[in-house]
Enzyme design. Sequence first.
Site, short mmCIF file in Angstrom:
data_model
loop_
_atom_site.label_atom_id
_atom_site.label_comp_id
_atom_site.label_asym_id
_atom_site.label_seq_id
_atom_site.Cartn_x
_atom_site.Cartn_y
_atom_site.Cartn_z
N GLN A 175 -1.07 12.96 6.35
CA GLN A 175 -2.34 12.58 5.71
C GLN A 175 -2.10 11.95 4.33
OE1 GLN A 175 -5.46 12.42 6.75
NE2 GLN A 175 -4.89 13.10 8.80
N SER A 176 -0.95 11.36 4.12
CA SER A 176 -0.59 10.82 2.80
C SER A 176 -1.59 9.78 2.29
CB SER A 176 0.80 10.18 2.91
OG SER A 176 1.08 9.42 1.76
#
Length: 314
Positions: free
Chosen positions: A75-76
Amino acid sequence: MKTPDSFGRVSLAVLPTPMYRLDGVSASLGIDLWIKRDDMTGVALGGNKVRKLEYLLYDAKAQGCDYVLTAGGAQSNHAMLTAACCRRLGLEPVLVLKKRGVTDRRGNLVLDDVFGADVRMVDTDSYDDVYAEMHRIAAELTAAGHKPYLVPVGGSVALGSVGYVNCIREIAAAGVEFDNIVCTAGSGGTHAGVALGAKLYMPKTRVVAVGICDDPFETITSQLMTETAALLECPHTYTPADTEVFYCYGDGYAIPSPEGNAAIRFMAEHEGILLDPVYTGKCFAGLIKLAALGRLEGRTLFIHTGGAGALFAY
Ligand SMILES: *Cc1c(COP(=O)(O)O)cnc(C)c1O
């Protein structure tokens, strides 16, 4: 000494970002709190990585690169913003992500897809494996006649931190004095730029970073401050004692915490501003604790580093 203007930079962010007093939160917490809206940097959903990428992607262009590879968690925000910024500049983004946490098509993974990024998941607990895969893909691209540019996790190298030295210069130019600045530490590059920027442009201001995982930020940040100072040709060796870190991460990186979630609701209900469960919610939970401990005297600035995309993942 050099300044942030001494380095090539592509204009990606809408600057200066807004800065103003949070009246509702200030009254509720009994402190004088202002906000720097780096969640409104103007690319995708905004966020701190855009300031770093202005310098890093200039470097990629200057070197004649056509592909940009970076790494991060599934989920960067950094990976998502790298994809968005690459699209502005006609560069091809490849995101090498650790297959942990929320890995189905939610949150930032939806946005990575919308930006048409080439996402490669690596099933591992170790960034060594992620970087190995990144280098393997880079070699493959090179063999095919391309020129890849590699950005490490979070863009946290000295050239990226210059983006946050630049942010502090922007804050100093606004003419409001602050006793404290609170920012989030995730991979350390923002904290390093803010702490070094304060030494250079706001020497009376104390910087506190809220650590959102158990990495030793006193060491990581002070090393990066030293490297960034060398790049700016104002050499100085910084030590852990030059940093102040307050840890507030609950059970660990990217695991939402009850106090972080409460901080998200508190900010939303008092100010209509969105925080996120991985970074800024936990940071703000730390800020609330510091206020309760009487450790935020005078005027405080909270640097909102973005992250709203993760709200749709958890
Ligand atoms: C990456 C990130 C941070 C942390 O910044 P670092 O420079 O990696 O320490 C903070 N907030 C948000 C929303 C981020 O995406």
